[in-house]
Design a protein around this motif. Sequence first.
Motif, PDB file in Angstrom:
ATOM      1  N   ALA A  25       0.839  -1.205   0.000  1.00 29.74           N
ATOM      2  CA  ALA A  25       0.000   0.000   0.000  1.00 29.74           C
ATOM      3  C   ALA A  25       0.875   1.257   0.000  1.00 29.74           C
ATOM      4  CB  ALA A  25      -0.936  -0.001   1.200  1.00 29.74           C
ATOM      5  N   GLY A  26       1.933   1.233   0.819  1.00 36.45           N
ATOM      6  CA  GLY A  26       2.846   2.370   0.852  1.00 36.45           C
ATOM      7  C   GLY A  26       3.547   2.572  -0.482  1.00 36.45           C
ATOM      8  N   SER A  27       3.962   1.463  -1.092  1.00 37.61           N
ATOM      9  CA  SER A  27       4.615   1.536  -2.400  1.00 37.61           C
ATOM     10  C   SER A  27       3.676   2.093  -3.452  1.00 37.61           C
ATOM     11  CB  SER A  27       5.097   0.138  -2.812  1.00 37.61           C
ATOM     12  OG  SER A  27       5.427   0.099  -4.173  1.00 37.61           O
ATOM     13  N   MET A  28       2.430   1.604  -3.453  1.00 41.36           N
ATOM     14  CA  MET A  28       1.466   2.088  -4.438  1.00 41.36           C
ATOM     15  C   MET A  28       1.121   3.552  -4.209  1.00 41.36           C
ATOM     16  SD  MET A  28      -1.050  -1.192  -4.875  1.00 41.36           S
ATOM     17  CE  MET A  28      -0.436  -2.716  -5.610  1.00 41.36           C
ATOM     18  N   LEU A  29       1.109   3.967  -2.927  1.00 45.44           N
ATOM     19  CA  LEU A  29       0.854   5.375  -2.626  1.00 45.44           C
ATOM     20  C   LEU A  29       1.974   6.249  -3.200  1.00 45.44           C
ATOM     21  CD1 LEU A  29      -0.695   7.642  -1.243  1.00 45.44           C
ATOM     22  CD2 LEU A  29       0.553   7.113   0.870  1.00 45.44           C
ATOM     23  N   LEU A  30       3.223   5.853  -2.942  1.00 44.68           N
ATOM     24  CA  LEU A  30       4.350   6.619  -3.466  1.00 44.68           C
ATOM     25  C   LEU A  30       4.357   6.601  -4.997  1.00 44.68           C
ATOM     26  CD1 LEU A  30       7.209   5.562  -1.001  1.00 44.68           C
ATOM     27  CD2 LEU A  30       6.049   7.779  -1.127  1.00 44.68           C
ATOM     28  N   SER A  31       4.044   5.426  -5.561  1.00 44.99           N
ATOM     29  CA  SER A  31       3.981   5.323  -7.018  1.00 44.99           C
ATOM     30  C   SER A  31       2.886   6.229  -7.571  1.00 44.99           C
ATOM     31  CB  SER A  31       3.734   3.871  -7.435  1.00 44.99           C
ATOM     32  OG  SER A  31       3.690   3.733  -8.834  1.00 44.99           O
ATOM     33  N   SER A  32       1.748   6.278  -6.880  1.00 48.42           N
ATOM     34  CA  SER A  32       0.649   7.140  -7.323  1.00 48.42           C
ATOM     35  C   SER A  32       1.020   8.612  -7.217  1.00 48.42           C
ATOM     36  CB  SER A  32      -0.608   6.850  -6.494  1.00 48.42           C
ATOM     37  OG  SER A  32      -1.043   5.524  -6.688  1.00 48.42           O
ATOM     38  N   LEU A  33       1.732   8.973  -6.144  1.00 46.33           N
ATOM     39  CA  LEU A  33       2.176  10.360  -5.998  1.00 46.33           C
ATOM     40  C   LEU A  33       3.148  10.737  -7.118  1.00 46.33           C
ATOM     41  CD1 LEU A  33       2.686  10.556  -2.119  1.00 46.33           C
ATOM     42  CD2 LEU A  33       0.815  11.517  -3.469  1.00 46.33           C
ATOM     43  N   LEU A  34       4.033   9.801  -7.454  1.00 49.18           N
ATOM     44  CA  LEU A  34       4.919  10.034  -8.595  1.00 49.18           C
ATOM     45  C   LEU A  34       4.112  10.153  -9.886  1.00 49.18           C
ATOM     46  CD1 LEU A  34       7.836   7.559  -7.749  1.00 49.18           C
ATOM     47  CD2 LEU A  34       7.990  10.057  -7.825  1.00 49.18           C
ATOM     48  N   PRO A 186       7.214  -0.571  -9.328  1.00 47.17           N
ATOM     49  CA  PRO A 186       6.297   0.406  -9.953  1.00 47.17           C
ATOM     50  C   PRO A 186       6.752   1.847  -9.783  1.00 47.17           C
ATOM     51  CG  PRO A 186       5.073  -1.236  -8.695  1.00 47.17           C
ATOM     52  CD  PRO A 186       6.508  -1.419  -8.342  1.00 47.17           C
ATOM     53  N   MET A 187       7.365   2.169  -8.652  1.00 43.95           N
ATOM     54  CA  MET A 187       7.854   3.534  -8.443  1.00 43.95           C
ATOM     55  C   MET A 187       8.958   3.871  -9.444  1.00 43.95           C
ATOM     56  SD  MET A 187       7.938   4.029  -4.317  1.00 43.95           S
ATOM     57  CE  MET A 187       8.811   2.513  -3.949  1.00 43.95           C
ATOM     58  N   ILE A 188       9.842   2.900  -9.673  1.00 41.81           N
ATOM     59  CA  ILE A 188      10.944   3.113 -10.602  1.00 41.81           C
ATOM     60  C   ILE A 188      10.415   3.376 -12.016  1.00 41.81           C
ATOM     61  CG2 ILE A 188      13.011   2.067 -11.604  1.00 41.81           C
ATOM     62  CD1 ILE A 188      13.253   2.797  -8.655  1.00 41.81           C
ATOM     63  N   TYR A 189       9.349   2.688 -12.377  1.00 45.42           N
ATOM     64  CA  TYR A 189       8.748   2.872 -13.700  1.00 45.42           C
ATOM     65  C   TYR A 189       8.285   4.313 -13.889  1.00 45.42           C
ATOM     66  CZ  TYR A 189       5.346   2.379 -17.502  1.00 45.42           C
ATOM     67  OH  TYR A 189       4.631   2.540 -18.662  1.00 45.42           O
ATOM     68  N   ASN A 190       7.609   4.869 -12.891  1.00 42.17           N
ATOM     69  CA  ASN A 190       7.143   6.251 -12.989  1.00 42.17           C
ATOM     70  C   ASN A 190       8.302   7.237 -13.020  1.00 42.17           C
ATOM     71  OD1 ASN A 190       4.338   6.335 -13.276  1.00 42.17           O
ATOM     72  ND2 ASN A 190       4.006   5.844 -11.131  1.00 42.17           N
ATOM     73  N   LEU A 303      -8.690   4.582 -10.025  1.00 37.22           N
ATOM     74  CA  LEU A 303      -7.963   3.334  -9.791  1.00 37.22           C
ATOM     75  C   LEU A 303      -6.939   3.443  -8.673  1.00 37.22           C
ATOM     76  CD1 LEU A 303      -7.319   2.001 -13.407  1.00 37.22           C
ATOM     77  CD2 LEU A 303      -8.793   0.991 -11.656  1.00 37.22           C
ATOM     78  N   MET A 304      -6.557   4.651  -8.297  1.00 40.63           N
ATOM     79  CA  MET A 304      -5.536   4.800  -7.262  1.00 40.63           C
ATOM     80  C   MET A 304      -5.948   4.141  -5.943  1.00 40.63           C
ATOM     81  SD  MET A 304      -3.865   8.221  -5.595  1.00 40.63           S
ATOM     82  CE  MET A 304      -2.853   8.098  -4.122  1.00 40.63           C
ATOM     83  N   PRO A 305      -7.131   4.467  -5.371  1.00 38.71           N
ATOM     84  CA  PRO A 305      -7.526   3.776  -4.135  1.00 38.71           C
ATOM     85  C   PRO A 305      -7.792   2.295  -4.343  1.00 38.71           C
ATOM     86  CG  PRO A 305      -9.293   5.221  -4.911  1.00 38.71           C
ATOM     87  CD  PRO A 305      -8.083   5.534  -5.730  1.00 38.71           C
ATOM     88  N   VAL A 306      -8.214   1.912  -5.552  1.00 35.31           N
ATOM     89  CA  VAL A 306      -8.402   0.491  -5.854  1.00 35.31           C
ATOM     90  C   VAL A 306      -7.078  -0.248  -5.692  1.00 35.31           C
ATOM     91  CG1 VAL A 306      -9.017  -1.184  -7.634  1.00 35.31           C
ATOM     92  CG2 VAL A 306     -10.345   0.915  -7.399  1.00 35.31           C
ATOM     93  N   ASN A 307      -6.016   0.339  -6.217  1.00 34.94           N
ATOM     94  CA  ASN A 307      -4.690  -0.279  -6.102  1.00 34.94           C
ATOM     95  C   ASN A 307      -4.162  -0.240  -4.678  1.00 34.94           C
ATOM     96  OD1 ASN A 307      -4.554  -0.867  -8.857  1.00 34.94           O
ATOM     97  ND2 ASN A 307      -3.700   1.128  -9.359  1.00 34.94           N
ATOM     98  N   LEU A 308      -4.381   0.888  -3.995  1.00 39.73           N
ATOM     99  CA  LEU A 308      -3.863   1.040  -2.639  1.00 39.73           C
ATOM    100  C   LEU A 308      -4.509   0.074  -1.658  1.00 39.73           C
ATOM    101  CD1 LEU A 308      -3.651   4.938  -2.256  1.00 39.73           C
ATOM    102  CD2 LEU A 308      -1.757   3.337  -2.456  1.00 39.73           C
ATOM    103  N   ILE A 309      -5.782  -0.198  -1.875  1.00 39.21           N
ATOM    104  CA  ILE A 309      -6.518  -1.044  -0.930  1.00 39.21           C
ATOM    105  C   ILE A 309      -6.749  -2.438  -1.491  1.00 39.21           C
ATOM    106  CG2 ILE A 309      -8.634  -1.276   0.432  1.00 39.21           C
ATOM    107  CD1 ILE A 309      -8.898   1.801   0.254  1.00 39.21           C
ATOM    108  N   GLY A 310      -7.511  -2.508  -2.574  1.00 41.14           N
ATOM    109  CA  GLY A 310      -7.906  -3.811  -3.107  1.00 41.14           C
ATOM    110  C   GLY A 310      -6.752  -4.641  -3.625  1.00 41.14           C
ATOM    111  N   VAL A 311      -5.922  -4.043  -4.477  1.00 42.90           N
ATOM    112  CA  VAL A 311      -4.812  -4.794  -5.073  1.00 42.90           C
ATOM    113  C   VAL A 311      -3.743  -5.095  -4.042  1.00 42.90           C
ATOM    114  CG1 VAL A 311      -2.985  -4.730  -6.803  1.00 42.90           C
ATOM    115  CG2 VAL A 311      -5.253  -3.848  -7.363  1.00 42.90           C
TER     116      VAL A 311
END
Length: 557
Positions: A25-34, A186-190, A303-311
Amino acid sequence: MGRVRQAVTKVNQRLTVKLAASLLAGSMLLSSLLGFWRDRLLNAAYMPNKEAGLAGYVVGLDAYTAAFMVPDFMFAILVSGALSVTFIPVFNERWTKGNKQSAWQISSSMINFMALTTLAASVLIIIFADPLMRYFIAPGMSESGHALAVSMMRVIAVNPFIFAIAAVIASIQQAVGRFTFYALAPMIYNIGIIIGTVWFTNGINIFGWQVFEGGIMGVALGVVLGSVLQLIVSSIGLLGLDFDYRFMIKRKNKSFRQVLRLLRTRSLDQGIDYLNGLVETNLASRMADGTVRAYQQASALSLMPVNLIGVAISNAAFPQMTEHLGAGREDLFRKELQVMIRVIIWLALPVAVITYFARGYVVSFIHNGGDPVISGFLGVLVLTIFFRTIYHIAARSFYAQQDTKTPLYISFFAIGFNIILAIILVNLWSKNQNPGYGLAWAQSITAVVEVIVLFFFMGRRMPRLFDRSFVNSIYKMVIAAVPTGLAAYLSVVMIPFGTNDKSFFLAFPKFIMITVVSFAVYIWFSRRLRLKEAEPVLNRLRQIFFGRINLGWNWKR
């Protein structure tokens, strides 16, 4: 090299479900912020006329968005989530029984098979990019936009090949509970795309020789750079696992053949799901300039909260759920599934409510000063935030049982339903307002229907899954969400998003205040209603403010 291996092994230890979910979740949050930063950079560079609404979108952003459709579609049907949910159960059957040699044989075979398959797909995309764009993806796009989209598609076409190798490597780490480098990728990709946006768009000069002139094509080069960097980071995560790679494909290996059998139906499932995106892009390209980009950005925000929570939670729980079934403990599987569904619903409800009322702020994070069109789309797509978040754990309950056919049949129905509904609603909305709202409403209604159907079949397969205790808990969560919505509404009324909030640093603190107040109301009512999902949050707050150590995570160790 030995010290590097030791350091990587130390930080890449096996994690519990709770820690893995938190890390993801933390990784996806940082990735989403990027991702927010990436989109702000793109919008700032290619949307100079922000007061003109959709007319302010230049052709380049629509072309950039359309260029991803076929490469992403090929990756979706060949790899994507299809690989992890089919590969991990079979891999874990061998791994938990101590048969590492067989597990590594499957892994090597999958890497090589996926690399060859996606390499062929990438070559075909490069060859047929022009007719694909002209007749299937964006037939309504202008000639200049079409030429730009074709050029970018040919650059991005290498992504399925690179992502395929990275996906197998990531699935291996996910299967054995190593999530550290899996989460970093995912963060590196962004970051790669941001490098392309900031530097490559100004041109590339090597020793005084101009090798690339720049422009939005630089963003496409950044996409490729991001995918290469993601592969490198994913590969580092294999250190310490004693992965025994072989350049071969064991076609007669029963486990490998089993993965391929499961992969066919799951890939078809992913493919028809992505087909929906192709149809939406096709329809949006026939609307006003910029609709493709506006709708894509609203969908990405939803999709951001979907990824942060569901995925995140589903990915963290999935390996352990397959281990329970592999050990013959269906009772533990059912218990964990029920707990995960409750946690996901408890988290998704307030997020969807807050997103709806504060959508002006949310859009401003990727579009400086906000955008009424994207906000309108996002307001409709709020339903997808809630139901798509639940969808991931629901679908994985079937994949854990190595049943890929049931979700496939449901997807066939859902996508067909969505496409027909989208065409009908787009025609209805075109008479009065932006027809893009028809796309958003079709997607939201379909998300609701799909989860209801999944739950129906889950209940038939596991009769005690949705017992009275579960239903009462969901009922209480809905009750708690009502005052949360009122709190969010009043907070937005008192702290409205204004025309002067054109800076991220002006809008973000206000959004945080609205979120904190709304969540505080939700947690308070959840506690009063004796929902045990609130206890971990309360215990964490006690620890922060009063120094208590007990975290009280009830939903899983």
